[in-house]
Structure formats: C-alpha cells, structure tokens
Design an enzyme around this catalytic site. Structure first.
Site, PDB file in Angstrom:
ATOM      1  N   GLU A  63       0.789  -1.230   0.000  1.00 25.44           N
ATOM      2  CA  GLU A  63       0.000   0.000   0.000  1.00 25.44           C
ATOM      3  C   GLU A  63       0.823   1.284   0.000  1.00 25.44           C
ATOM      4  O   GLU A  63       0.371   2.300  -0.532  1.00 25.44           O
ATOM      5  CB  GLU A  63      -0.939   0.010   1.217  1.00 25.44           C
ATOM      6  CG  GLU A  63      -2.060  -1.007   1.159  1.00 25.44           C
ATOM      7  CD  GLU A  63      -3.087  -0.675   0.096  1.00 25.44           C
ATOM      8  OE1 GLU A  63      -3.220   0.512  -0.261  1.00 25.44           O
ATOM      9  OE2 GLU A  63      -3.730  -1.601  -0.406  1.00 25.44           O
ATOM     10  N   SER A 319     -36.074 -17.199  53.553  1.00 23.10           N
ATOM     11  CA  SER A 319     -35.310 -17.389  54.795  1.00 23.10           C
ATOM     12  C   SER A 319     -33.814 -17.147  54.628  1.00 23.10           C
ATOM     13  O   SER A 319     -33.038 -17.433  55.548  1.00 23.10           O
ATOM     14  CB  SER A 319     -35.522 -18.818  55.310  1.00 23.10           C
ATOM     15  OG  SER A 319     -36.886 -19.052  55.596  1.00 23.10           O
TER      16      SER A 319
END
Length: 663
Positions: A63, A319
């Site tokens: 590139e 509980s």
C-alpha cells in the site's frame, strides 16, 4: 492567516475513531461479549503489539512502500498518478498513502481531484499530530472489510475466528486486498472476486520480495472463509452492564471465561426439567477479593424474561437472611449455638408467624432452629435484636433492604421471613462476607479494581462468622447427596435455602472452598410456582456449581466444626439472657471514618446490650439525650480523631476511636 493557524482552527476529526464497539473480556483477556457500535458496525481498536508484524510489513510493502519516509504525501507517487490520470481523463488510484487513506476513512468524500487535494492536506495534519505507529493503528482500526466489519481485529475474528496475532500467508493477503474494494471482494458473498484479489496481492508480495514464489503459490490454493464466524456471546447481562457503564473500547472484567461458559451450560440444562416457564440465575464470587467469577442472568435470551438480568432483580429472599439475624444475636450476647429457644405459637402484635410445615417443635436449640429454618425462633431473635437495628446494620454493610411502605416507615419483623426485597448480588455480598470472617465488602466486576478489600464493613466478628458457618455446614444434606463430612472429594458448604411467600422465589446461597455461590429459580414475571421450594429447586443447582468448583481445585477445609464456647448461654433460655450482655457500640464502630456534611446534622449514636439506661461520652465529655428525637446525637464541631464511650447502669463500657472527615 498563517498555515499553522488554519491547522489549529480546522483540525482533522481524529475523535471519529473513538466510536468503537464495546468489548468485554474476562480476567485473562479472553473475549466474552462484544456489542456493535450505535451504527451497527463491528469496530475494535487496533494495537500493533497484538497484530502479526509480518502482516504489517506486507501491508506497507503493497500500500505505501515509502510510508516511513514521507510526511503523509508521497510526491513521487503523486507525480506518477498525475501523469496517469491526465492520460486517462479521470482519477486513477495509486498515489494514496496509508495516511491519506486514513484521512479518507475519517472523512469519506466522493473521489474527485478536490477530494484528493483535501486528503493530502488532512494527511499532512495527521502526520503532524500522530506518530507513524499511531497512524498505522488508526488505519487498521478504521479500514473497511465488507459489510459492517471495520478494522483488522473485527475482520480477523469474523472471517478467521481468531485474533490477528498470527496470520497465514493467505489470510494476510486477503486482509490486504479487502479494504481496496470491500463489498466487491467479500469472501462470504463473492468468493471468486475475493480469490482473484487475493492472488493479485500474493503476486505483488512475491514481486516485491516480501514473500517467496513457493509460499505465494501455496497461499493461492488455501480455502477462503465461506461464512462469517459469530463473535463470542457469553455473560450477556454482565457484559451489557459493564459496556454501558464505561466508554467504548475494551473492558476487562473479573469474570473467568471457563467458569462462565460452564455455569451457563449447567444452568441452561438444569432449567429444562421445569415446564412452567421457570428460569434461573446464579452468581459465583471469589471470597478473598470479592471478584465476580461468573454471573448468569437467566437461562438464555430465548427464555421467558431472558433479557432481564435476574441477578440484579429485586426479589423476596425468603429465609436466606436468617443466618445474619442469628449472627447479630450471637454478637449481642443474646444467644449461642446451644441456647434454648421456643418454637411455639406466639403473636408479635398483629403478626403471628408459622413454620413452613405449620407445626411447632417446642423447645429447640438455636443450632437446630437455623439448620431446619424454623420461622418462629427467627422472628423471636429478630424481635430481640430489633427489626430497625437489623435493617440499619445490613444497610451499613452496603445492602439496601427494599421494604414495603408502612405507616410508621420502619422495618417489621417480617424481615426474618423474606419481608424485604434484595437481589442475588446483595445476597452474594452478605454470604461472601460470612465466608470472609464477617467482613462485608462490595462485589468487584472490573479486573483493575481487583484487590483484597481494604475498606470492608465488619458486620460481626470472625468467631461469630465461623460459628454461623459451622451451623450452616451441618444442615441436613440434600436427598440423595452424601454429607460432605463423609467425602474427601468435596468441600464443606455453609448453605441456606429460602422460599418466598407464594412460592415465587426459590433460593440457595452458600460459601465453601473459597467461593460464594447464590442461585435463584423462579419465573421472571414473579408468578407463583406451587411446591417449588428453595431446597427442592435451587439447592441441587447450587451443589452442582460447587461440585464444578471442586473439580477446578477449590480450597477444601475452610469451614470447621465449632464447639459452643458459651456454656452460660447454652443452658439458658433465649428470652432470659438480654440483661447479661455488656454494652457494645453499633455506631460508630471502632476504627471507622465518618463524613461530616456541610449541614452539620451530626450522628445518631447506637449501642446494643447493657443494663438499664446508657450514658454516652465523647473525649470524656457527656452527651445529653435530645428531647425531640429521644436519641443521643453527636455533633462534632471540626474534623479529627475522637474517643466515643458508652457506659451502662452496671458500669460496663465500650469504646470506639473514630476519625471525622469534614466536607
């Protein structure tokens, strides 16, 4: 106006690259869950430290081979492209550097001569602000790879199901080719075009000397990805919460990917036995650090209410809070494990509790009352402690009990039987404190916060925590399960179950082997499930999780049998021991720091135990009882250290050294 001034007035929009996909990882960096950006894109920040360096070298070779030499614009490439474009009569690619491509990704434009000029200017600005390394990372974060995939990390994960740390020659060539024409070359949709483009890149790499011809030929024969791999989707609820609470990017959690995956599988399989729309949730906490190692919000997103995080939903605990009521009774000197307590019908004003099986057992020991979850003794204990005091102490530990609105706005004795809302996370916080010597500390969700708690709230002493844990570990074993005392393969678990009124919530919570586990089973809409108790529907899942932790090497032997060391209380009846307890300061506890706000409202002093009226002193000076509130209120005038003392009628005293911080 100078060029430098224009550069400052019109900077490149680098902040556009901060719109990232939230990514939540486990404690070791393994991916748990990723979320798309608001625009529906997959975009993860690139870091060259975690990207194959050979791929980066080859990307530059194809590139922008003079990437490290130019300042954003390659003049030689521009000259060459200009001649070519003039002959063709339109813009021909070839002059764009990686920096110029990055500028175009930040500000997409139509491909015209004017747009190319703007890219050049932006490229120069970018080079002025960022290093070459930062520019590469920015490009590899934004580069398009087809569909809603942006950035090399997303592309590597979705196409190859791996991070781009080590890429094959074929994978590298495809990742270099795709950004040039991402839609036309998508391998999952246009395989032929993708293969042709990959071959062109391989030939360029071979021609540039970045790859030998043999490897290029072999890579050309490699299979292309046929479809997109789904990104990991574990710990959806916890990941969503963490992702929303932090800025986009990588959030490293305390969760353990292996534990999380197995817990999700176990829970999903477990709920298949229910045909009434029930789901479940669970949470696993490591006691030493209070770090959450697994959190499963529901049995699946396709389950009824599956999108709701039920670890953070307010439910009645049944509980499950009884151990903490008895623990505070132990602390106050009201009882010990062998204190006799009545399990007989009794009305507390207009409140007349019954046991779950609607029978009464007469005189029982506190140990039996807790192990068999008897309701009347628990309410008796809470009545002695005081429901408001219990709620205040639990609140001081960081747990906000959600109580129904009452005329007098005070908690009632129904707290003992689930008459207040809590979350699974809050229950886990309490039980992790029980397993950590009575010190309660917030749960930890982010890896960066994971340390041994240094600001834990001491709910009760280590001795009391050990005694309550010993009682819970001695509770009757589940049907078909051998007691842990008879096996060397499993940890002892101090556990308690809970069932809310109308069978709407089934709970099991416990600690053992260095971990705390909390399980909830029920319907997301809170509908009743007749007969579905905590012991029957939640406890088996709890022990399945503890068995999994044991296979992972959980610490065994952290819960010991405790002999009762309070013989005076052991032979006494619970209802007759109140006067025997010396006074003990509840607030402010010894060693705490308290914040004095600007309004100087002061602090209400509280103590338990003692005989007769109590007297309070601060630095030796007596405090007076306020007529309006009926309380002793301490209003320090300045910040500093203070000695707080309470004395009962018999002359017994308790002291706290407190630091006041002024706002």
């Amino acid at each position: 106006m100078s060029v430098a001034t224009l550069d400052l007035l019109f900077p490149p929009p680098l902040d556009h690259a901060q719109d990232l996909s939230p990514l939540v990882t486990d404690r070791n960096g393994e991916w748990l869950h990723a979320f798309a950006t608001p625009e529906g894109r997959w975009r993860f920040e690139a870091d060259l430290e975690t990207i194959d360096p050979v791929f980066v070298e080859r990307l530059i070779a194809v590139e922008d081979k003079r990437f490290y030499a130019h300042w954003g614009v390659d003049l030689l490439a521009v000259l060459r492209a200009g001649v070519t474009s003039a002959k063709a009569g339109h813009v021909v690619s070839g002059a764009s550097t990686i920096t110029m491509q990055t500028a175009r990704l930040l500000e997409p434009r139509e491909r015209t001569f004017g747009a190319k000029l703007a890219e050049m200017v932006r490229a120069l600005q970018i080079e002025r602000r960022l290093s070459k390394r930062e520019i590469l990372e920015l490009y590899l974060t934004l580069a398009p790879y087809g569909g809603n995939i942006e950035g090399v990390r997303a592309a590597s994960r979705i196409y190859f199901d791996k991070e781009p740390t080590r890429l094959t020659d074929a994978e590298q060539a495809l990742l270099i080719a795709l950004p040039q024409a991402p839609e036309a070359r998508r391998p999952d949709l246009r395989a032929k075009a993708a293969k042709t483009a990959r071959k062109e890149i391989l030939q360029k790499l071979a021609a540039a000397g970045a790859m030998d011809q043999t490897h290029a030929a072999e890579a050309d024969e490699a299979r292309l990805p046929q479809s997109r791999h789904p990104l990991p989707r574990m710990a959806y609820h916890a990941a969503l919460e963490l992702g929303r609470a932090d800025k986009p990017g990588v959030i490293q959690s305390t969760l353990d990917a292996s534990l999380q995956a197995r817990a999700e599988k176990i829970l999903s399989q477990y709920v298949k036995q229910f045909d009434d729309g029930a789901t479940a949730s669970l949470i696993i906490v490591e006691n030493k650090t209070r770090a959450v190692r697994a959190s499963v919000g529901s049995s699946g997103l396709d389950a009824k209410g599956g999108w709701i995080d039920l670890t953070n939903a307010t439910r009645s605990p049944g509980s499950a809070l009884k151990p903490f009521i008895y623990g505070l009774a132990f602390e106050a000197g009201y009882a010990s494990a062998n204190t006799v307590i009545d399990d007989m019908p009794r009305a507390f004003g207009d409140y007349a509790p019954e046991n779950f099986d609607r029978t009464f057992r007469g005189e029982v020991r506190v140990r039996e009352a807790l192990q068999h979850s008897l309701n009347v003794p628990a309410v008796r204990a809470l009545d002695r402690i005081g429901a408001s005091r219990f709620a205040a102490l639990i609140r001081a530990a960081g747990i906000e009990l959600k109580t129904p609105t009452r005329a007098d706005k005070s908690p009632g004795l129904a707290l003992a039987l689930g008459g207040a809302g809590v979350t699974a996370r809050e229950i886990a916080t309490l039980y992790a404190g029980l397993g950590s010597g009575g010190e309660v500390a917030p749960l930890i969700w982010k890896a960066k916060d994971e340390t041994q708690p240094d600001h834990a709230y001491r709910l009760f002493s280590a001795d009391t925590a050990a005694r309550i844990s010993s009682i819970l570990a001695g509770a009757p074993a589940l049907e078909g399960r051998a007691p842990a005392d008879l096996s060397r393969e499993v940890s002892r678990v101090a556990f308690k179950t809970g069932t809310s009124y109308g069978y709407r919530d089934a709970w099991a919570a416990g600690h053992g082997g260095g971990y705390t586990v909390v399980v909830w089973v029920g319907r997301a809409d809170g509908a009743p499930r007749p007969g579905a108790t905590g012991r029957k529907t939640a406890a088996p899942l709890l022990f399945e999780i503890f068995d999994m932790l044991d296979r992972d090497g959980a610490t065994k032997g952290d819960i010991e049998d405790m002999e009762d060391d309070a013989p005076m209380l052991a032979i006494a009846r619970f209802d007759r021991v109140q006067e025997k307890a010396p006074p003990q300061i509840v607030f402010p506890r010894d060693g705490v720091e308290v914040f004095l706000g600007a309004d100087r409202r002061g602090f209400s002093l509280a103590a338990r135990g003692g005989e007769g009226d109590l007297s309070w002193y601060v630095n030796g000076e007596p405090l007076s009882l306020e007529e309006t509130s009926g309380r002793y209120v301490w209003r320090p005038v300045r910040a500093g250290f203070y000695d707080v003392t309470v004395v009962d009628k018999a002359g017994r005293k308790s002291r706290s050294k407190v630091r006041v911080i002024s706002g």
